[in-house]
Design an enzyme around this catalytic site. Structure first.
Site, PDB file in Angstrom:
ATOM      1  N   GLU A   1      -5.542  -4.978  10.671  1.00 53.33           N
ATOM      2  CA  GLU A   1      -4.536  -3.942  10.883  1.00 53.33           C
ATOM      3  C   GLU A   1      -4.846  -3.188  12.177  1.00 53.33           C
ATOM      4  O   GLU A   1      -5.655  -2.255  12.174  1.00 53.33           O
ATOM      5  CB  GLU A   1      -4.546  -2.946   9.722  1.00 53.33           C
ATOM      6  CG  GLU A   1      -4.205  -3.564   8.384  1.00 53.33           C
ATOM      7  CD  GLU A   1      -3.625  -2.532   7.432  1.00 53.33           C
ATOM      8  OE1 GLU A   1      -2.488  -2.707   7.030  1.00 53.33           O
ATOM      9  OE2 GLU A   1      -4.308  -1.539   7.136  1.00 53.33           O
TER      10      GLU A   1
ATOM     11  N   HIS B   1      -9.549   1.186   4.788  1.00 54.27           N
ATOM     12  CA  HIS B   1      -8.291   1.341   5.518  1.00 54.27           C
ATOM     13  C   HIS B   1      -8.519   2.294   6.698  1.00 54.27           C
ATOM     14  O   HIS B   1      -9.305   3.239   6.589  1.00 54.27           O
ATOM     15  CB  HIS B   1      -7.225   1.904   4.568  1.00 54.27           C
ATOM     16  CG  HIS B   1      -5.868   1.899   5.180  1.00 54.27           C
ATOM     17  ND1 HIS B   1      -5.459   2.871   6.068  1.00 54.27           N
ATOM     18  CD2 HIS B   1      -4.845   1.016   5.072  1.00 54.27           C
ATOM     19  CE1 HIS B   1      -4.214   2.585   6.457  1.00 54.27           C
ATOM     20  NE2 HIS B   1      -3.823   1.469   5.877  1.00 54.27           N
TER      21      HIS B   1
ATOM     22  N   ASN C   1       0.872  -1.175   0.000  1.00 58.04           N
ATOM     23  CA  ASN C   1       0.000   0.000   0.000  1.00 58.04           C
ATOM     24  C   ASN C   1       0.909   1.225   0.000  1.00 58.04           C
ATOM     25  O   ASN C   1       1.464   1.581   1.032  1.00 58.04           O
ATOM     26  CB  ASN C   1      -0.886  -0.050   1.261  1.00 58.04           C
ATOM     27  CG  ASN C   1      -1.716   1.212   1.439  1.00 58.04           C
ATOM     28  OD1 ASN C   1      -1.790   2.054   0.540  1.00 58.04           O
ATOM     29  ND2 ASN C   1      -2.336   1.348   2.607  1.00 58.04           N
TER      30      ASN C   1
ATOM     31  N   GLY D   1       2.157   2.371  10.802  1.00 55.15           N
ATOM     32  CA  GLY D   1       3.090   3.493  10.651  1.00 55.15           C
ATOM     33  C   GLY D   1       3.767   3.907  11.943  1.00 55.15           C
ATOM     34  O   GLY D   1       4.391   4.958  12.009  1.00 55.15           O
TER      35      GLY D   1
ATOM     36  N   LYS E   1       0.187   4.208  -0.292  1.00 52.39           N
ATOM     37  CA  LYS E   1      -0.465   5.391   0.287  1.00 52.39           C
ATOM     38  C   LYS E   1      -0.245   6.612  -0.624  1.00 52.39           C
ATOM     39  O   LYS E   1      -0.107   6.446  -1.836  1.00 52.39           O
ATOM     40  CB  LYS E   1       0.028   5.619   1.711  1.00 52.39           C
ATOM     41  CG  LYS E   1      -0.136   4.352   2.569  1.00 52.39           C
ATOM     42  CD  LYS E   1      -0.005   4.577   4.029  1.00 52.39           C
ATOM     43  CE  LYS E   1      -0.198   3.259   4.752  1.00 52.39           C
ATOM     44  NZ  LYS E   1      -0.135   3.379   6.199  1.00 52.39           N
TER      45      LYS E   1
ATOM     46  N   SER F   1       3.222  -1.939  10.454  1.00 56.37           N
ATOM     47  CA  SER F   1       4.670  -1.973  10.678  1.00 56.37           C
ATOM     48  C   SER F   1       5.312  -3.315  10.361  1.00 56.37           C
ATOM     49  O   SER F   1       6.200  -3.773  11.075  1.00 56.37           O
ATOM     50  CB  SER F   1       4.992  -1.517  12.110  1.00 56.37           C
ATOM     51  OG  SER F   1       4.565  -0.180  12.303  1.00 56.37           O
TER      52      SER F   1
ATOM     53  N   GLU G   1      -6.898   4.688   7.797  1.00 54.00           N
ATOM     54  CA  GLU G   1      -6.685   6.114   7.487  1.00 54.00           C
ATOM     55  C   GLU G   1      -7.922   6.702   6.810  1.00 54.00           C
ATOM     56  O   GLU G   1      -8.259   7.868   7.008  1.00 54.00           O
ATOM     57  CB  GLU G   1      -5.427   6.280   6.609  1.00 54.00           C
ATOM     58  CG  GLU G   1      -4.162   6.113   7.455  1.00 54.00           C
ATOM     59  CD  GLU G   1      -2.981   5.528   6.710  1.00 54.00           C
ATOM     60  OE1 GLU G   1      -2.978   5.524   5.471  1.00 54.00           O
ATOM     61  OE2 GLU G   1      -2.043   5.053   7.396  1.00 54.00           O
TER      62      GLU G   1
HETATM   63  P1  PGA Z   1       2.678   0.397   7.704  1.00 55.27           P
HETATM   64  O1  PGA Z   1       1.233   0.588   7.056  1.00 55.27           O
HETATM   65  O2  PGA Z   1       3.252  -0.868   7.155  1.00 55.27           O
HETATM   66  O3  PGA Z   1       3.450   1.629   7.278  1.00 55.27           O
HETATM   67  O4  PGA Z   1       2.477   0.338   9.177  1.00 55.27           O
HETATM   68  C1  PGA Z   1       0.392  -0.522   6.867  1.00 55.27           C
HETATM   69  C2  PGA Z   1      -0.916  -0.076   6.274  1.00 55.27           C
HETATM   70  O5  PGA Z   1      -1.377   1.005   6.620  1.00 55.27           O
HETATM   71  O6  PGA Z   1      -1.514  -0.777   5.442  1.00 55.27           O
END
Ligand code: PGA
Length: 258
Positions: A167, A95, A9, A173, A11, A213, A97
């Protein structure tokens, strides 16, 4: 045996040429590793360019979002048909976010999920609890609510197209990964819910990704868990070497387990 699936992803990162370069590198390293399904999810503006690079590889193209209507007066939105048109096979839905910053709810996740299926896209539906919810022992209640919200009207026939990404919001993140035990516990809970919703046979087909992460260092132990069938990778998916190492970890963990 579920085929592991690792999705990157990206982003809101990488301009078109940067996306092309990264896709080329990933294609060169794992573009023919058929035992693992690899999906790259760039920003909308790079979908077409990245899709062209991936066209002659085993790597699939995915989008990070969609709107549920096929076309019409919805300024700023992109429909599932348009995503199919540029070669997408997958789409990330709900997601955290999007839930946090863009007001997505279990209801909008459901509509997007249904629309994705209707128009031939495979949905990667994201669920997960916040730190506050985990600390209040609400993890399973939150997962249950999000699962029920997304899949109320879904049929067992849709199950083999479905991917669910667990998640935990506190791990996204942050550099704070769920322990393999925490991931397995949540995944086992999701699998059990799917058994109750459909059947053991159907639940056994649905792939569950862990996200939050994931790195080249922790991927192998996470992927070694029985119910962890892959990863949804954010930060580490922006580096070809790190992402390739995660794909390799999925391949090795699941090949050895088989
Ligand atoms: P990350 O993000 O690996 O940077 O923690 C994962 C995600 O949001 O899908």
């Amino acid at each position: 045996m579920r085929r592991p699936i690792v999705a990157g992803n990206w982003k809101m990162n990488l301009a078109v040429q940067e996306g092309r370069d990264l896709a080329e590198k990933i294609k060169a390293s794992c573009g023919n590793w058929n035992a693992v399904e690899v999906v790259l999810c760039p920003v909308y503006t790079s979908l077409s360019a990245v899709g062209q690079i991936l066209a002659d590889s085993s790597i699939s193209l995915g989008a990070q979002n969609l709107f549920w209507e096929p076309s019409g007066a919805y300024t700023g939105e992109v429909s599932p048909l348009m995503l199919r048109d540029v070669g997408c096979r997958y789409v990330i839905i709900g997601h955290s976010e999007r839930r946090t910053y863009f007001g997505e709810t279990d209801e909008t996740v459901k509509r997007k999920f249904q629309s994705a299926l209707k128009h031939g896209l495979k949905p990667i539906v994201c669920i997960g609890e916040t730190l506050k919810e985990r600390e209040a022992n609400q993890t399973f209640a939150v997962l249950e609510r999000q699962l029920a919200g997304a899949f109320t009207d879904a049929s067992a026939a849709d199950a083999d197209k479905l991917v669910i990404a667990y998640e935990p919001v506190w791990a996204i993140g942050t550099g704070k990964t769920a322990t393999p035990d925490q991931a397995q516990e949540a995944h086992a809970f999701i699998r059990k819910w799917l058994v109750g919703k459909w059947s053991a046979e159907t639940a056994a087909k649905i792939r569950l990704q862990y996200g939050g992460s994931v790195t080249a260092d922790n991927a192998a132990t996470l992927m070694g868990q029985t119910d962890v069938d892959g990863a949804l990778v954010g930060g580490a998916s922006l580096k070809a070497d790190a992402f390739t190492a995660i794909v390799r970890a999925a391949l090795e963990a699941k090949t050895v387990a088989a």
